[in-house]
Design a protein around this motif. Structure first.
Motif, PDB file in Angstrom:
ATOM      1  N   VAL A  74       0.845  -1.203   0.000  1.00  0.00           N
ATOM      2  CA  VAL A  74       0.000   0.000   0.000  1.00  0.00           C
ATOM      3  C   VAL A  74       0.881   1.255   0.000  1.00  0.00           C
ATOM      4  O   VAL A  74       0.586   2.228  -0.700  1.00  0.00           O
ATOM      5  CB  VAL A  74      -0.987  -0.018   1.186  1.00  0.00           C
ATOM      6  N   GLU A  75       1.966   1.229   0.738  1.00  0.00           N
ATOM      7  CA  GLU A  75       2.905   2.353   0.727  1.00  0.00           C
ATOM      8  C   GLU A  75       3.515   2.538  -0.663  1.00  0.00           C
ATOM      9  O   GLU A  75       3.713   3.674  -1.122  1.00  0.00           O
ATOM     10  CB  GLU A  75       4.003   2.166   1.779  1.00  0.00           C
ATOM     11  N   LEU A  76       3.804   1.452  -1.353  1.00  0.00           N
ATOM     12  CA  LEU A  76       4.339   1.542  -2.716  1.00  0.00           C
ATOM     13  C   LEU A  76       3.322   2.174  -3.663  1.00  0.00           C
ATOM     14  O   LEU A  76       3.689   2.950  -4.552  1.00  0.00           O
ATOM     15  CB  LEU A  76       4.759   0.161  -3.230  1.00  0.00           C
ATOM     16  N   VAL A  77       2.036   1.857  -3.471  1.00  0.00           N
ATOM     17  CA  VAL A  77       0.983   2.485  -4.286  1.00  0.00           C
ATOM     18  C   VAL A  77       0.959   3.986  -4.028  1.00  0.00           C
ATOM     19  O   VAL A  77       0.923   4.797  -4.964  1.00  0.00           O
ATOM     20  CB  VAL A  77      -0.401   1.857  -4.001  1.00  0.00           C
ATOM     21  N   LYS A  78       0.987   4.373  -2.740  1.00  0.00           N
ATOM     22  CA  LYS A  78       0.998   5.797  -2.402  1.00  0.00           C
ATOM     23  C   LYS A  78       2.188   6.506  -3.052  1.00  0.00           C
ATOM     24  O   LYS A  78       2.040   7.586  -3.615  1.00  0.00           O
ATOM     25  CB  LYS A  78       1.029   5.980  -0.883  1.00  0.00           C
ATOM     26  N   ASP A  79       3.366   5.903  -2.959  1.00  0.00           N
ATOM     27  CA  ASP A  79       4.571   6.497  -3.562  1.00  0.00           C
ATOM     28  C   ASP A  79       4.440   6.619  -5.070  1.00  0.00           C
ATOM     29  O   ASP A  79       4.801   7.641  -5.653  1.00  0.00           O
ATOM     30  CB  ASP A  79       5.824   5.658  -3.228  1.00  0.00           C
ATOM     31  N   HIS A  80       3.898   5.572  -5.705  1.00  0.00           N
ATOM     32  CA  HIS A  80       3.747   5.595  -7.158  1.00  0.00           C
ATOM     33  C   HIS A  80       2.781   6.698  -7.584  1.00  0.00           C
ATOM     34  O   HIS A  80       3.057   7.440  -8.532  1.00  0.00           O
ATOM     35  CB  HIS A  80       3.281   4.237  -7.669  1.00  0.00           C
ATOM     36  N   ILE A  81       1.673   6.836  -6.878  1.00  0.00           N
ATOM     37  CA  ILE A  81       0.694   7.884  -7.195  1.00  0.00           C
ATOM     38  C   ILE A  81       1.313   9.267  -6.990  1.00  0.00           C
ATOM     39  O   ILE A  81       1.121  10.169  -7.810  1.00  0.00           O
ATOM     40  CB  ILE A  81      -0.594   7.711  -6.369  1.00  0.00           C
ATOM     41  N   SER A  82       2.084   9.437  -5.928  1.00  0.00           N
ATOM     42  CA  SER A  82       2.744  10.724  -5.671  1.00  0.00           C
ATOM     43  C   SER A  82       3.691  11.094  -6.791  1.00  0.00           C
ATOM     44  O   SER A  82       3.797  12.273  -7.178  1.00  0.00           O
ATOM     45  CB  SER A  82       3.529  10.678  -4.355  1.00  0.00           C
ATOM     46  N   ASN A  83       4.376  10.108  -7.344  1.00  0.00           N
ATOM     47  CA  ASN A  83       5.313  10.372  -8.434  1.00  0.00           C
ATOM     48  C   ASN A  83       4.597  10.703  -9.741  1.00  0.00           C
ATOM     49  O   ASN A  83       5.208  11.303 -10.623  1.00  0.00           O
ATOM     50  CB  ASN A  83       6.248   9.170  -8.646  1.00  0.00           C
ATOM     51  N   LEU A  84       3.334  10.327  -9.867  1.00  0.00           N
ATOM     52  CA  LEU A  84       2.563  10.645 -11.069  1.00  0.00           C
ATOM     53  C   LEU A  84       2.093  12.092 -11.064  1.00  0.00           C
ATOM     54  O   LEU A  84       1.801  12.658 -12.117  1.00  0.00           O
ATOM     55  CB  LEU A  84       1.344   9.728 -11.192  1.00  0.00           C
ATOM     56  N   GLU A  85       1.975  12.670  -9.876  1.00  0.00           N
ATOM     57  CA  GLU A  85       1.412  14.029  -9.749  1.00  0.00           C
ATOM     58  C   GLU A  85       2.377  15.083 -10.250  1.00  0.00           C
ATOM     59  O   GLU A  85       3.528  14.993 -10.288  1.00  0.00           O
ATOM     60  CB  GLU A  85       1.029  14.305  -8.304  1.00  0.00           C
TER      61      GLU A  85
END
Length: 142
Positions: free
Chosen positions: A131-142
């Motif tokens: 779940v933390e990896l998902v959060k990090d991935h989404i943050s990098n998309l922004e």
């Protein structure tokens, strides 16, 4: 974030691990779209009950939605043809592996795969980390 991130959670058998992943995602990242993709109806039903936005079942649903997702989550066995006691077809594994989506996978010892990482981690720790990896991935998309 302009576009809502779509996370496809793929599971089979009873959908237990997929349900736990979905509950964690919903509690930590409320502004994502979660697709529950089950290899069977029971898995899909369990994941929908856990809070997925939409669900679909079977080979065609997984093949079609794997290319639509931004992130795919599940156990590492979703990349292996005939895993989950044969529920995951070669076509499903090919579609998942060939998808351009970021794949965030959970190691599971009963998948008969060992991931070379130091230390021992239980399934809950792996799900929390995913779940933390998902959060990090989404943050990098922004």
């Amino acid at each position: 974030m302009d576009k809502i991130t779509t996370v496809a959670v793929i599971d089979g058998q009873g959908g237990g691990i997929g349900s736990i992943i979905i509950e964690k995602l919903k509690s930590k990242i409320p502004n994502i779209k979660i697709l529950a993709l089950g290899t069977n109806a029971n898995a899909t039903k369990s994941m929908l009950k856990a809070g997925a936005n939409e669900g679909a079942t079977g080979e065609n649903a997984i093949v079609y939605n794997a290319k639509e997702a931004d992130i795919i989550m599940g156990v590492v066995a979703i990349l292996m043809p005939n895993s989950m006691m044969g529920e995951l077809s070669p076509k499903m594994a090919e579609a998942i592996g060939g998808s351009h989506a970021m794949k965030i996978l959970i190691p599971l010892s009963k998948c008969n795969i060992k991931i070379a990482i130091p230390g021992e981690y239980n399934i809950q720790q792996c799900i929390d980390s995913s779940v933390e990896l998902v959060k990090d991935h989404i943050s990098n998309l922004e």
